[in-house]
Design an enzyme around this catalytic site. Structure first.
Site, short mmCIF file in Angstrom:
data_model
loop_
_atom_site.label_atom_id
_atom_site.label_comp_id
_atom_site.label_asym_id
_atom_site.label_seq_id
_atom_site.Cartn_x
_atom_site.Cartn_y
_atom_site.Cartn_z
CD GLU A 22 -2.44 4.39 14.29
OE1 GLU A 22 -2.84 4.56 13.22
OE2 GLU A 22 -1.46 5.12 14.89
CB THR A 53 0.88 1.24 15.51
OG1 THR A 53 1.19 1.10 16.95
CG2 THR A 53 -0.23 2.29 15.44
CB ALA A 56 10.25 1.80 14.15
CG HIS A 82 -1.23 -0.52 11.93
ND1 HIS A 82 -0.88 0.81 11.79
CD2 HIS A 82 -2.40 -0.25 12.40
CE1 HIS A 82 -1.91 1.62 12.13
NE2 HIS A 82 -3.02 0.87 12.49
N GLY A 113 6.45 0.79 5.86
CA GLY A 113 7.40 0.92 7.24
C GLY A 113 8.59 1.55 6.98
CB ALA A 124 17.11 -1.20 1.75
CG ASP A 166 3.44 10.66 -1.66
OD1 ASP A 166 4.26 9.84 -1.66
OD2 ASP A 166 3.28 11.33 -0.56
NE ARG A 280 -3.74 11.44 27.71
CZ ARG A 280 -3.61 12.94 27.85
NH1 ARG A 280 -2.82 13.60 27.04
NH2 ARG A 280 -4.44 13.36 28.77
P1 FAD Z 1 4.35 3.93 0.69
O1 FAD Z 1 3.21 4.65 0.52
O2 FAD Z 1 4.23 2.51 0.19
O3 FAD Z 1 5.67 4.60 0.12
C1 FAD Z 1 5.83 5.97 0.79
C2 FAD Z 1 6.90 6.48 -0.29
O4 FAD Z 1 8.14 5.68 -0.30
C3 FAD Z 1 6.40 6.64 -1.62
O5 FAD Z 1 6.63 7.97 -1.86
C4 FAD Z 1 7.20 5.56 -2.33
O6 FAD Z 1 7.70 6.04 -3.52
C5 FAD Z 1 8.61 5.77 -1.44
N1 FAD Z 1 9.23 4.11 -1.35
C6 FAD Z 1 8.31 2.97 -1.47
N2 FAD Z 1 8.91 1.98 -1.49
C7 FAD Z 1 10.22 2.51 -1.72
C8 FAD Z 1 11.67 1.67 -1.84
N3 FAD Z 1 11.78 0.40 -1.97
N4 FAD Z 1 12.47 2.40 -1.74
C9 FAD Z 1 12.65 3.85 -1.89
N5 FAD Z 1 11.47 4.56 -1.73
C10 FAD Z 1 10.32 3.64 -1.62
N6 FAD Z 1 4.86 2.62 10.57
C11 FAD Z 1 5.16 1.64 11.32
O7 FAD Z 1 6.07 1.12 11.47
N7 FAD Z 1 4.05 1.01 12.17
C12 FAD Z 1 2.67 1.39 12.02
O8 FAD Z 1 1.86 0.57 12.45
C13 FAD Z 1 2.67 2.44 11.05
N8 FAD Z 1 0.98 2.82 11.09
C14 FAD Z 1 0.89 3.90 10.03
C15 FAD Z 1 -0.38 3.96 10.10
C16 FAD Z 1 -0.79 5.26 9.04
C17 FAD Z 1 -2.34 5.61 8.74
C18 FAD Z 1 0.44 6.02 8.26
C19 FAD Z 1 -0.18 7.11 7.31
C20 FAD Z 1 1.62 5.66 8.54
C21 FAD Z 1 1.93 4.64 9.31
N9 FAD Z 1 3.41 4.13 9.86
C22 FAD Z 1 3.61 3.16 10.50
C23 FAD Z 1 4.29 5.06 9.08
C24 FAD Z 1 4.69 4.49 7.60
O9 FAD Z 1 5.36 3.04 7.89
C25 FAD Z 1 5.64 5.26 6.99
O10 FAD Z 1 5.05 6.54 6.72
C26 FAD Z 1 6.41 4.61 6.00
O11 FAD Z 1 7.53 5.50 5.70
C27 FAD Z 1 5.74 4.53 4.44
O12 FAD Z 1 4.73 3.52 4.34
P2 FAD Z 1 3.71 3.34 3.53
O13 FAD Z 1 3.17 2.24 3.32
O14 FAD Z 1 2.76 4.53 3.87
O15 FAD Z 1 4.77 3.61 2.08
#
Ligand code: FAD
Length: 300
Positions: A22, A53, A56, A82, A113, A124, A166, A280
């Protein structure tokens, strides 16, 4: 899942593991140079894919797009972009997905995200946007022949009430068409094995790929882990203690910690490792070498 008596036996039985890397999109000319140094030096290691990636709040939309496009056009790497649901309407995200299809990028890492106010602030969904990751995954699958990776959280996502929830979310993402899940970083192999066992028991059949962090700045690692609630074992605090001004020694420790974790995972049947490279090359290369993954000549 097959378990082996030792990591050596596992690596012998399965051959050298598959890897993926990544990257993050660069913000400056110097960072651009570091990224391309990493891409060029890591390409010979034959990763299954490399991913870029998305900042945010969607803040790197253009830079992510440009970087993925350049990797796709100038290398033989399978580039993944991503994409998050944050700060964009369905129509805007659909347009991004279609642009990727048009330039031949066929792999998207689909994520919810975090809130534009930062990880940990209440999330939200955007008015008119995709409400959840499963919705985004389904949209991507509808719009083209995409490979879709998603994130998952062996130590529980900070917004989730418990690990069971989860697992339900991961199942919904798999049912919507995700083809693999990549984990948040972790340091305890048993945390991964327990999560994988629960996922399998819940009927999740997509591969779950461990994400291994190559962050040798221990203060930075502590900040990251505070945000995403990934725990850092006492052993690591001890290993980095006193190395605050010795970047070279910290790098050596980091590669060895990652390789040791990967070997324990290999013993439990893991055959693919995803490395958070932080752009890196040296750390990723050292870790690959410690796992027996070697560079091959790239055919002209
Ligand atoms: P999900 O697995 O869909 O949800 C995570 C949790 O949030 C679940 O428990 C769910 O119940 C809860 N949830 C879902 N929807 C809602 C809602 N509407 N209201 C309240 N709770 C809710 N972030 C970036 O910004 N850019 C990136 O490029 C990026 N790359 C990543 C790559 C990997 C491999 C991983 C593991 C994470 C990455 N992230 C990235 C971080 C990620 O965006 C955050 O961890 C985010 O909080 C959850 O995204 P998810 O799709 O995994 O969420």
């Amino acid at each position: 899942m097959k378990r082996y008596a030792s990591a050596t036996e596992a690596l012998k039985a399965n051959g050298s593991p598959s890897v993926s890397f990544e990257f993050f999109p660069p913000k400056s000319d110097a960072m651009e140079e570091r990224l391309w140094d990493a891409v060029t030096r890591l390409e010979p290691y034959g990763p299954a894919f490399v991913s870029v990636t998305y900042g945010a709040g969607g803040s790197t939309r253009e830079r992510t797009h440009r970087t993925v496009r350049r990797i796709a056009s100038e290398t033989r790497l399978n580039a993944a972009a991503h994409l998050t649901c944050v700060g964009a309407t369905k129509a805007e995200l659909d347009a991004v997905i279609d642009e990727y299809a048009a330039v031949g990028v066929k792999h998207i890492v689909a994520l919810r995200g975090d809130s534009p106010d930062g990880a940990g602030a209440p999330y939200a969904s955007h008015p008119g946007g995709y409400e959840s990751t499963p919705e985004l995954v389904a949209a991507i699958r509808r719009r083209g022949d995409f490979d879709v990776s998603v994130g998952c959280y062996p130590e529980c996502h900070p917004d989730s009430p418990d690990l069971g929830h989860d697992i339900d979310v991961l199942k919904a993402k798999a049912d919507a068409g995700a083809t693999r899940a990549i984990t948040q970083f972790f340091f305890d192999p048993d945390v991964f094995f327990r999560f994988r066992d629960r996922a399998v028991a819940a009927g999740i059949t997509i591969p779950i790929i461990p994400g291994l962090m190559l962050q040798s700045n221990f203060e930075g690692l502590k900040r990251m882990s505070g945000l995403c609630k990934a725990s850092i074992p006492a052993e690591l605090h001890d290993l980095y203690d006193g190395l605050e001004n010795d970047a070279e020694a910290r790098d050596l420790v980091t590669a060895n910690v990652a390789a040791k974790l990967a070997r324990k995972l290999a013993q439990g049947g893991v055959e693919h490792f995803h490395f958070y490279t932080l752009n890196r090359a040296g750390l990723a290369i050292s870790t690959c070498r410690l796992l027996g993954v070697k560079a091959a000549a790239i055919a002209a």
